[in-house]
Design a protein around this motif. Structure first.
Motif, short mmCIF file in Angstrom:
data_model
loop_
_atom_site.label_atom_id
_atom_site.label_comp_id
_atom_site.label_asym_id
_atom_site.label_seq_id
_atom_site.Cartn_x
_atom_site.Cartn_y
_atom_site.Cartn_z
N ILE A 111 7.33 -7.51 8.92
CA ILE A 111 8.42 -8.50 8.91
C ILE A 111 8.30 -9.37 7.66
CG2 ILE A 111 9.44 -10.48 10.09
CD1 ILE A 111 8.50 -9.27 12.71
N LEU A 112 9.41 -9.51 6.98
CA LEU A 112 9.52 -10.40 5.82
C LEU A 112 10.41 -11.57 6.22
CD1 LEU A 112 8.77 -7.56 4.59
CD2 LEU A 112 9.92 -8.34 2.52
N ASP A 113 9.92 -12.79 6.05
CA ASP A 113 10.68 -14.01 6.37
C ASP A 113 11.02 -14.75 5.09
OD1 ASP A 113 10.76 -13.91 9.28
OD2 ASP A 113 8.59 -14.27 9.21
N PHE A 114 12.27 -15.26 5.02
CA PHE A 114 12.75 -15.95 3.83
C PHE A 114 13.14 -17.39 4.20
CE2 PHE A 114 13.63 -11.47 3.37
CZ PHE A 114 13.16 -11.19 2.11
N GLU A 115 12.61 -18.36 3.46
CA GLU A 115 13.00 -19.75 3.70
C GLU A 115 14.43 -20.00 3.25
OE1 GLU A 115 10.08 -22.13 1.69
OE2 GLU A 115 8.79 -22.22 3.46
N VAL A 116 14.84 -19.35 2.18
CA VAL A 116 16.21 -19.44 1.69
C VAL A 116 16.89 -18.10 1.96
CG1 VAL A 116 17.69 -19.80 -0.33
CG2 VAL A 116 15.53 -21.06 -0.11
N PRO A 117 18.06 -18.09 2.60
CA PRO A 117 18.68 -16.81 2.97
C PRO A 117 19.03 -15.96 1.75
CG PRO A 117 20.24 -18.62 3.25
CD PRO A 117 18.90 -19.24 2.98
N ALA A 149 18.12 -6.35 9.48
CA ALA A 149 18.28 -7.67 8.86
C ALA A 149 18.67 -8.66 9.95
CB ALA A 149 19.36 -7.63 7.77
N LEU A 150 17.99 -9.81 10.00
CA LEU A 150 18.20 -10.80 11.05
C LEU A 150 18.65 -12.13 10.45
CD1 LEU A 150 15.44 -8.98 11.71
CD2 LEU A 150 15.57 -10.25 13.84
N ASP A 151 19.48 -12.85 11.23
CA ASP A 151 19.95 -14.15 10.77
C ASP A 151 18.96 -15.24 11.14
OD1 ASP A 151 20.30 -14.70 13.45
OD2 ASP A 151 22.49 -14.56 13.41
N GLU A 152 19.35 -16.50 10.95
CA GLU A 152 18.43 -17.61 11.18
C GLU A 152 18.04 -17.77 12.65
OE1 GLU A 152 20.20 -21.51 10.52
OE2 GLU A 152 22.18 -20.56 10.51
N PHE A 153 18.82 -17.15 13.57
CA PHE A 153 18.51 -17.24 14.99
C PHE A 153 17.77 -16.02 15.50
CE2 PHE A 153 22.56 -19.49 14.20
CZ PHE A 153 22.12 -20.78 14.47
N GLY A 154 17.42 -15.10 14.59
CA GLY A 154 16.73 -13.89 14.99
C GLY A 154 17.63 -12.81 15.52
N ILE A 186 13.69 -9.60 7.33
CA ILE A 186 13.83 -8.15 7.26
C ILE A 186 12.69 -7.54 8.09
CG2 ILE A 186 13.81 -6.12 5.78
CD1 ILE A 186 16.23 -7.75 5.27
N LYS A 187 13.04 -6.54 8.91
CA LYS A 187 12.04 -5.90 9.77
C LYS A 187 12.04 -4.39 9.50
CE LYS A 187 11.10 -4.93 14.68
NZ LYS A 187 11.55 -5.19 16.06
N TYR A 188 10.83 -3.84 9.21
CA TYR A 188 10.65 -2.42 8.98
C TYR A 188 9.85 -1.84 10.14
CZ TYR A 188 11.75 -3.63 4.15
OH TYR A 188 12.35 -4.09 3.01
N ALA A 189 10.39 -0.82 10.76
CA ALA A 189 9.67 -0.12 11.83
C ALA A 189 9.78 1.38 11.59
CB ALA A 189 10.24 -0.50 13.19
#
Length: 419
Positions: free
Chosen positions: A111-117, A138-143, A180-183
């Motif tokens: 999982i990659l998390d971004f402070e700025v979208p 790809a996930l939004d600010e609410f997951g 961003i989530k890679y599985a």
């Protein structure tokens, strides 16, 4: 959303180390802020300060670095060796893997998390074969999942030791991807073990990449703004939101906040507030005045009248904004008054300040005091009439008569003036 595949040669040519170009970030895992890359290095927040990016595993913990051709396979095995791509694929020395354990048919999602979208993302998957498939979300600010794509072994660019590069971007002007989530998975019907091997990440932030320079307003000239792109992207600029130009220079601007409209090639428009300041170091010096007036007088300046002791201030406005501060220190001296009461006898004259008085009455003199203000002197004169009294006295020879301290021994007529 548009998903696209990138040939491995193109990806390798464009994405170098961790760098910023055209508003986008690229990472190839060959260098890290303040760290030397080694096999097993944990990736968590090394890029957080610079790019607002952090790494984690869905099951807990963090992904690690793997090195090409290591003694033991950490992510994949190919016909060319442990964690080794085919000879035509250059991925450098290191790449990203999950937990560094090549086992089972699944692996922890990265999982990659971004402070700025962000609004676009690209990356490469190593060694997709044996019916393996990858799910990229790809996930939004609410997951919430807002994009999901699947890549299967057998798709273009996949294969043993191959580098399969892909990417997607969002339409519109605003970025909304916060994670961003890679599985990856391998079906039970396929032999061997499974691990994630990834390299060459790039992502682009939403918004326009611009900077500004200003020239302050002076007493002689109005200010100016220069706004320009910090990347190769070309923007158009406007002061009114209607008339756009490639020229980002605006002059003849007053002091204060100016709103600049910026539009990119996709007609995405934003506004930038730029403050044009006044060059206060070159403003006119303030004016200081000290004045003294007398009671009853008025001091006038610039349409204002002052008649009381105190400190006063006016701002003398100028058309060019170079106002002057006018300061007045006013002292009001009082007018003095004195009364003198005098008595004189008939025939007498008294002189006061060069004026003579010989009759009864009230007289006034207006004099100038040391501070220049009027001093009024009131003189009340009372004229007292002369009186006479006759005293008859008889004495014997050899005697004396004393009156008011005077002795008389001879017969005669005498007078005494009395006051």
């Amino acid at each position: 959303m548009k998903l696209f595949f990138i040939s491995s040669l193109v990806a390798c040519a464009l994405l170098l180390n961790a760098q910023v170009e055209n508003g986008c970030i690229s990472i190839d895992f060959e260098s890290f802020p303040n760290q030397t890359p080694t096999a097993g290095l944990v990736l968590s927040d090394q890029y957080k300060d610079a790019f607002g990016l952090s790494f984690s595993l869905e099951t807990g913990g963090f992904p690690v670095l793997a090195d090409v051709g290591g003694a033991a396979a950490e992510a994949f095995g190919s016909a060319w060796g442990n964690d080794t791509p085919r000879p035509s694929v250059d991925i450098g020395k290191f790449f990203l893997t999950d937990d560094g354990q090549l086992s089972g048919l699944t692996s922890p999602a990265i999982i990659l998390d971004f402070e700025v979208p962000i609004d676009s993302f690209a990356g490469c998957i190593l060694d997709m074969d044996f019916e393996e498939f990858f799910i990229i979300q790809a996930l939004d600010e609410f997951g919430t999942v807002i994009l999901e794509e699947r890549i299967d072994a057998g798709d273009p660019g996949t294969g043993d030791g191959q580098l399969t590069c892909w990417g997607f971007n969002l339409p519109g002007c605003e970025g909304s991807i916060y994670s961003i989530k890679y599985a990856g998975f391998r079906p039970e019907t396929s032999p061997g073990a499974f691990g994630l091997g990834m390299d060459y990440f790039s992502f682009c932030y939403s918004g326009l990449q611009i900077d500004t320079e200003t020239t302050p307003v002076t007493c002689d000239e109005l200010g100016s703004i220069s706004i320009f792109s910090t990347t190769d992207e070309v923007y158009e600029y406007s002061l009114d939101g209607s008339n756009y130009s490639l020229n980002g220079s605006f002059d003849q601007l007053d002091e204060g906040v100016q709103t600049i409209y910026v539009k990119d090639s996709e007609d995405c428009t934003t506004t930038v507030d730029v403050n044009v300041e006044m060059d206060i170091e070159n403003l006119p010096d303030p004016i200081f005045i000290e004045e003294v007036i007398c009671e009853g007088q008025v001091f006038s300046f610039n349409g204002q009248e002052y008649n009381s002791t105190g400190m006063y201030q006016q701002t003398l406005e100028a058309a060019n904004g170079c106002d002057t501060l006018w300061n007045l220190s006013l002292t009001v001296n009082p007018n003095l008054s004195e009364i003198i009461n005098l008595e004189i006898c008939d025939g007498e004259t008294i002189d006061i300040n060069g004026e003579s008085y010989s009759t009864s009455g009230s007289f006034e003199q207006v004099l100038n005091s040391l501070d220049g203000c009027d001093s009024t002197l009131v003189i009340n004169v009372e004229n007292i009439a002369n009186t006479m009294e006759n005293v008859f006295a008889q004495i014997c020879e050899g005697e004396s008569y004393v009156l008011n301290g005077e002795s008389y021994i001879s017969e005669g007529l005498y007078s005494q003036p009395l006051t």
